[in-house]
Motif scaffolding. Sequence first.
Motif, short mmCIF file in Angstrom:
data_model
loop_
_atom_site.label_atom_id
_atom_site.label_comp_id
_atom_site.label_asym_id
_atom_site.label_seq_id
_atom_site.Cartn_x
_atom_site.Cartn_y
_atom_site.Cartn_z
N GLY A 38 0.82 -1.20 0.00
CA GLY A 38 0.00 0.00 0.00
C GLY A 38 0.85 1.25 0.00
O GLY A 38 0.58 2.22 -0.72
N THR A 39 1.92 1.24 0.80
CA THR A 39 2.84 2.37 0.84
C THR A 39 3.58 2.49 -0.49
O THR A 39 3.76 3.59 -1.02
CB THR A 39 3.85 2.21 1.99
OG1 THR A 39 3.15 2.02 3.21
CG2 THR A 39 4.75 3.42 2.10
N GLY A 40 4.00 1.35 -1.03
CA GLY A 40 4.68 1.36 -2.32
C GLY A 40 3.82 1.97 -3.41
O GLY A 40 4.29 2.78 -4.23
N LYS A 41 2.55 1.62 -3.44
CA LYS A 41 1.62 2.17 -4.43
C LYS A 41 1.48 3.68 -4.26
O LYS A 41 1.47 4.44 -5.25
CB LYS A 41 0.25 1.52 -4.28
CG LYS A 41 0.17 0.08 -4.73
CD LYS A 41 -1.25 -0.45 -4.53
CE LYS A 41 -1.38 -1.89 -4.95
NZ LYS A 41 -2.77 -2.40 -4.75
N LYS A 42 1.35 4.13 -3.02
CA LYS A 42 1.17 5.56 -2.76
C LYS A 42 2.41 6.35 -3.17
O LYS A 42 2.29 7.45 -3.73
CB LYS A 42 0.87 5.78 -1.28
CG LYS A 42 -0.51 5.30 -0.84
CD LYS A 42 -0.71 5.52 0.65
CE LYS A 42 -2.07 5.00 1.10
NZ LYS A 42 -2.24 5.15 2.57
N VAL A 43 3.59 5.80 -2.89
CA VAL A 43 4.83 6.48 -3.27
C VAL A 43 4.92 6.58 -4.79
O VAL A 43 5.27 7.64 -5.35
CB VAL A 43 6.05 5.71 -2.72
CG1 VAL A 43 7.34 6.24 -3.32
CG2 VAL A 43 6.10 5.84 -1.20
N TRP A 44 4.62 5.48 -5.47
CA TRP A 44 4.65 5.46 -6.94
C TRP A 44 3.70 6.53 -7.50
O TRP A 44 4.08 7.30 -8.39
CB TRP A 44 4.24 4.07 -7.42
CG TRP A 44 4.24 3.89 -8.91
CD1 TRP A 44 3.17 4.02 -9.75
CD2 TRP A 44 5.35 3.56 -9.74
NE1 TRP A 44 3.54 3.78 -11.05
CE2 TRP A 44 4.87 3.49 -11.08
CE3 TRP A 44 6.69 3.30 -9.49
CZ2 TRP A 44 5.70 3.17 -12.15
CZ3 TRP A 44 7.53 2.99 -10.56
CH2 TRP A 44 7.03 2.93 -11.86
N LYS A 45 2.49 6.57 -6.99
CA LYS A 45 1.50 7.54 -7.46
C LYS A 45 1.95 8.97 -7.18
O LYS A 45 1.83 9.86 -8.04
CB LYS A 45 0.15 7.27 -6.80
CG LYS A 45 -0.96 8.21 -7.25
CD LYS A 45 -2.28 7.89 -6.55
CE LYS A 45 -3.37 8.85 -6.98
NZ LYS A 45 -4.65 8.59 -6.27
N TRP A 72 6.24 -4.75 -4.55
CA TRP A 72 5.23 -4.17 -5.45
C TRP A 72 5.90 -3.26 -6.47
O TRP A 72 5.56 -3.29 -7.66
CB TRP A 72 4.19 -3.39 -4.66
CG TRP A 72 3.05 -2.93 -5.51
CD1 TRP A 72 1.88 -3.59 -5.77
CD2 TRP A 72 3.00 -1.71 -6.27
NE1 TRP A 72 1.10 -2.86 -6.64
CE2 TRP A 72 1.76 -1.70 -6.96
CE3 TRP A 72 3.86 -0.63 -6.45
CZ2 TRP A 72 1.37 -0.66 -7.80
CZ3 TRP A 72 3.49 0.41 -7.29
CH2 TRP A 72 2.26 0.40 -7.94
N LEU A 73 6.86 -2.44 -6.04
CA LEU A 73 7.53 -1.52 -6.94
C LEU A 73 8.31 -2.26 -8.02
O LEU A 73 8.32 -1.85 -9.18
CB LEU A 73 8.46 -0.60 -6.15
CG LEU A 73 7.77 0.45 -5.28
CD1 LEU A 73 8.73 1.06 -4.28
CD2 LEU A 73 7.15 1.55 -6.16
N LYS A 74 8.94 -3.37 -7.64
CA LYS A 74 9.70 -4.15 -8.61
C LYS A 74 8.77 -4.85 -9.60
O LYS A 74 9.02 -4.85 -10.81
CB LYS A 74 10.58 -5.17 -7.90
CG LYS A 74 11.53 -5.92 -8.84
CD LYS A 74 12.49 -6.79 -8.06
CE LYS A 74 13.42 -7.55 -8.99
NZ LYS A 74 14.30 -6.67 -9.76
N GLU A 75 7.69 -5.40 -9.09
CA GLU A 75 6.78 -6.15 -9.95
C GLU A 75 5.97 -5.23 -10.86
O GLU A 75 5.69 -5.57 -12.01
CB GLU A 75 5.82 -6.98 -9.09
CG GLU A 75 6.48 -8.15 -8.40
CD GLU A 75 7.00 -9.19 -9.37
OE1 GLU A 75 6.18 -9.71 -10.15
OE2 GLU A 75 8.22 -9.47 -9.35
N ASN A 76 5.60 -4.07 -10.37
CA ASN A 76 4.71 -3.18 -11.13
C ASN A 76 5.43 -2.01 -11.79
O ASN A 76 4.93 -1.45 -12.77
CB ASN A 76 3.61 -2.65 -10.22
CG ASN A 76 2.67 -3.74 -9.75
OD1 ASN A 76 1.71 -4.08 -10.42
ND2 ASN A 76 2.97 -4.32 -8.59
N GLY A 77 6.59 -1.65 -11.25
CA GLY A 77 7.33 -0.53 -11.82
C GLY A 77 8.63 -0.93 -12.49
O GLY A 77 9.33 -0.08 -13.04
#
Length: 301
Positions: A38-45, A72-77
């Motif tokens: 959840g934190t990873g998603k928020k940082v990315w956004k 999450w960042l590695k898999e999605n970004g």
Amino acid sequence: MELVRIKENIYYIDHAVNMGYIQNGGKGLLIDSGIDKGTGKKVWKLLKEAGLPVTDLLITHAHADHFGGAFWLKENGNVTVHATQFEGAVLENPRLEPIYLFQGVEPLSELRNKFLEGPPVKVDHYVKEGPSVLAGIKGTLYALPGHSYDQIAFYIDGILFAADSYFAKAYLEKHVIPFMVDIEKAQASLQFLLSLEGEGAVPGHGMYETNYKETVKQNIDWHTSLLKELEQELHELKDMPVESLTSHFLRKKNIPVPNIGAWVLFRTAVLAYLKALKEQGKAEFKMKDHQFIIQPIQTEI
């Protein structure tokens, strides 16, 4: 969560666990990733909305609150993950953290939570102390162990992303006994920070400061005070089982221990301080009546 600009192309994300960010054209280096996806998603956004790319991720140390969002960042970004080899072993095998906290035994289910065991993430590039280029960004990596075994910090253009080499005073006051694995190394890291000429520093927990050396001195004094208090307890209590002394000291400091996870963290930290007293020649560990005890070394005045 707030993106704070320190200077051109250098930012930090003000959060419960701070993260650093440095831009280099179409590349961007994120330093740590927060506690969960959840934190990873928020940082990315947050960074994407600011028009800032994320191509690389440096994990300063393998504690779940600093790397839980990395998977999450590695898999999605498709970010490239950087870490030291020792900390990387835990990043790729995060069950090791609850294992070592539970003294090598297969950990209880209560210890296998996001606070003590983040999702595994593959490290793409191992880093070492010294001049370094990450995402095309030239900086310097400093080894600052003590809070963790092989913690690394990133220094660029006068700004230090210090990880958990020191804590804000409010954090120390809240936790009273900060988590440590080696007090002697922690104190050496703090002394190094005092010698480092920089414009400012971002701790893992606390605000960016230009006068960070005052906070570093508070950390040194905090560790020194805890060592003195524990030494005094040893002289008053004499031979004391280590776990009994830990419980006694936590009660004396009015520190709540609401669950097993809190207990294993505080037990590790107290043992780190006791080990420091041994290394200073002020205490010794022994076995007595099938118990692991610590006793003071009497010195002549």
